[in-house]
Motif scaffolding. Sequence first.
Motif, short mmCIF file in Angstrom:
data_model
loop_
_atom_site.label_atom_id
_atom_site.label_comp_id
_atom_site.label_asym_id
_atom_site.label_seq_id
_atom_site.Cartn_x
_atom_site.Cartn_y
_atom_site.Cartn_z
N LEU A 26 26.78 99.24 1.70
CA LEU A 26 25.88 98.36 2.72
C LEU A 26 25.54 97.04 2.39
CD1 LEU A 26 24.61 97.90 5.77
CD2 LEU A 26 22.81 98.76 4.22
N GLU A 27 25.31 95.80 2.83
CA GLU A 27 25.11 94.24 2.31
C GLU A 27 24.58 93.88 3.23
OE1 GLU A 27 27.35 92.30 -1.51
OE2 GLU A 27 28.93 93.94 -0.44
N PRO A 28 24.20 92.62 3.81
CA PRO A 28 24.60 91.92 4.65
C PRO A 28 24.84 91.54 5.06
CG PRO A 28 21.88 91.95 3.32
CD PRO A 28 23.44 92.30 2.52
N GLY A 29 25.54 91.29 6.62
CA GLY A 29 26.16 90.79 7.30
C GLY A 29 27.22 90.48 6.57
N LYS A 30 28.28 92.26 6.36
CA LYS A 30 29.49 92.96 6.01
C LYS A 30 29.87 93.42 6.89
CE LYS A 30 31.15 95.17 1.94
NZ LYS A 30 30.78 95.52 0.82
N ARG A 31 30.96 93.40 7.73
CA ARG A 31 31.29 94.99 7.63
C ARG A 31 32.07 96.41 7.70
NH1 ARG A 31 35.37 90.46 10.90
NH2 ARG A 31 34.40 90.35 12.90
N SER A 32 31.40 97.21 8.24
CA SER A 32 31.97 97.89 7.33
C SER A 32 33.24 98.71 8.26
CB SER A 32 30.84 99.10 8.31
OG SER A 32 31.14 99.53 9.25
N LEU A 33 33.58 100.04 7.01
CA LEU A 33 34.87 101.22 7.33
C LEU A 33 34.48 100.94 8.63
CD1 LEU A 33 36.64 103.50 4.86
CD2 LEU A 33 36.71 103.64 7.02
N HIS A 34 36.33 100.67 9.26
CA HIS A 34 36.15 101.42 10.39
C HIS A 34 37.10 102.50 11.20
CE1 HIS A 34 34.23 100.02 14.79
NE2 HIS A 34 33.66 99.03 13.75
N THR A 35 36.93 103.02 11.74
CA THR A 35 37.97 104.44 12.12
C THR A 35 39.35 103.71 12.95
OG1 THR A 35 36.11 105.50 13.74
CG2 THR A 35 36.63 105.45 11.26
N ILE A 36 39.04 103.17 13.94
CA ILE A 36 39.14 102.70 15.56
C ILE A 36 40.80 101.88 15.01
CG2 ILE A 36 37.49 102.82 16.51
CD1 ILE A 36 36.85 99.67 17.60
N ILE A 37 41.90 102.12 15.84
CA ILE A 37 43.14 101.58 15.56
C ILE A 37 43.78 101.63 16.28
CG2 ILE A 37 42.85 101.93 12.87
CD1 ILE A 37 44.57 104.20 12.64
N PRO A 38 44.31 100.57 16.72
CA PRO A 38 45.16 100.46 18.57
C PRO A 38 46.82 100.38 16.76
CG PRO A 38 43.59 98.57 17.99
CD PRO A 38 43.81 99.19 16.67
N ALA A 39 48.06 100.86 17.84
CA ALA A 39 49.04 100.44 17.31
C ALA A 39 50.08 100.11 17.61
CB ALA A 39 50.18 102.32 16.58
N LEU A 40 51.18 99.23 17.40
CA LEU A 40 51.71 98.64 18.67
C LEU A 40 53.13 98.35 17.42
CD1 LEU A 40 53.09 97.04 20.32
CD2 LEU A 40 51.96 94.78 19.71
N VAL A 41 54.39 99.42 18.01
CA VAL A 41 55.72 100.04 18.14
C VAL A 41 56.37 98.20 18.36
CG1 VAL A 41 57.38 101.46 16.53
CG2 VAL A 41 55.42 101.81 17.02
N LEU A 42 57.83 97.87 17.40
CA LEU A 42 58.07 97.18 18.06
C LEU A 42 60.05 97.66 16.96
CD1 LEU A 42 55.77 94.70 18.36
CD2 LEU A 42 57.37 93.24 17.36
N LYS A 43 61.47 96.94 17.94
CA LYS A 43 62.09 97.72 18.26
C LYS A 43 62.92 96.72 17.71
CE LYS A 43 65.64 99.96 17.21
NZ LYS A 43 66.12 100.79 15.21
N ASP A 44 63.45 95.78 17.21
CA ASP A 44 64.57 94.72 17.39
C ASP A 44 63.76 93.31 17.90
OD1 ASP A 44 66.61 96.36 16.31
OD2 ASP A 44 67.09 96.89 18.38
N GLU A 45 62.15 93.14 16.39
CA GLU A 45 61.41 91.90 17.02
C GLU A 45 60.81 92.31 18.94
OE1 GLU A 45 63.71 88.74 15.98
OE2 GLU A 45 63.45 89.45 13.55
#
Length: 532
Positions: free
Chosen positions: A407-426
């Motif tokens: 913990l430090e002032p103004g710091k972001r914590s380890l975060h669990t929320i993660i959206p995912a996106l998959v690309l195929k052939d760009e």
Amino acid sequence: MADRPAGNPALSRSVVHAPNGMVASSQPLASMAGLQILQRGGNSFDAAIAAAAVLAVVEPMQTGLGGDMFALVYNQKNKKVEALNGSGRAPFKANREYYLSQGYSKMPLTGILSLTTPGTVDGWAEILEKHGTMTFAEVLQPAIEYAEKGFPVTEIIATQWKRSESLLKQNKEASEYYLINGKAPREGDIFKIPQLADTLNAIAEGGRDAFYKGKIAREIATYVEKQGGFLSYEDLATHSSTWVEPISTNYKGYDVYQLPPNGQGVVTLSMLNMLENFDLKNIKHNSSEYIHLLAEVKKLAYADRDFFIADPDFAPVPVEKMLCKDYASSRCQQIDKLHPLVSTGPGFELAGDTVYLSVVDKDRNVISFINSLFTPFGSGIVAGETGVFLQNRAVGFSLEENHLNTLEPGKRSLHTIIPALVLKDEQPYFSFGVMGGDMQPQGQVQVLLNHLEYGMNVQEAGEAPRFRHHEQGIALESKISSKTRLELMEKGHHVTSGLDFFGGYQGIRIDTKTNMLQGGSDPRKDGCAIGY
């Protein structure tokens, strides 16, 4: 999964198919709100904010204006994946020494000392400003209406609400606004939150500054100060979201994208890199061999997570090394096919519940979007008459002196929320997420393997029985066979069960041959995928 007999949908829900636009979320009213925005000419990004706002009303234990958000977006205008980190920071007045002086050895899970700055509203504003076509007033209207006029509480949400009664009773405003005569609303009850409607109306009229610099910000700050917390007006007034460069790996021809730390998306990619070293097609799905392998890979990837992931503005996070294919291969050497790892540390030295939604529009703009208070109802604190639950993301910090994530002032914590996106052939191929704190990376990997390795459609992939490795062992859903359970125990695993423990999936796939949309939604939640 087995083939579904004609006329017998019992094995899984049907895939939702649509040609124009689609929304998948954990509550039908939210999915419908997003769809209506699409039908009125809005794009994916407008619809996502509309759906997220409705979820903040109808699923208040999971998400809200006092939480955080992350998003991966693909806009066909610039044809690239962009990532928005909408997480809040530790209050400027917060410091590790104070918590230690009060006898804490780790951060409190709930209460006034568990708060970080809310990032949600600013993140919504960033999405609309950079990629949207509509105003806050337009996209927030469905949420305002449900908050003012009421909505019928759905089945799973009612159950989750009931479990949190004791937490809500600890805070005067939470009890008054979110309980009925001291009880959680039951399934089918009409529930109104006029205080939250007022806050949403203020944002609709005044934009993000109404929340961060106006009357709402002052009320939040004054309330927290009176309760002995650290979150201040300065924290709110100076908050900003951050557009960051997404990270990715290629898994057998598919480019899988995540946000970089302070989130844990790198864990999903690290697990995929390790699993690429194994011939999964010759391993039976959800067999003991399969679950053992994924659990061991998970242990290795999470060991790196717990040691290395932090706010990159405060600590050197070695993402490039964590995503190296050679490093993944070397980590796999620790895996024993017959016995579980008892303990593992990081592979090198340095030189919580959520809502997820996905939207695809007629132009094939895509957003993979996640919003969260962390654990149910976050801190359990409603900030005065705002009707807003404040999140408890400070629990993501360490109190160890030399830990990267301390913990430090103004710091972001380890975060669990993660959206995912998959690309195929760009091109966008699959937008999905799996809610559920530590479950998210291992849930995402299971869903993706279900689809890519085992040929399941986007509904089956999310509906198939899952497992979750945790500190006490491996929890299996009941549909996983007793044979698998016994074999895992013979290997030395402690096998458990769990309630509401395996995350909630939503996903939309774009068919590369027909350009049609295919949606899946988890029956573990109340929601649905819907298109037109």
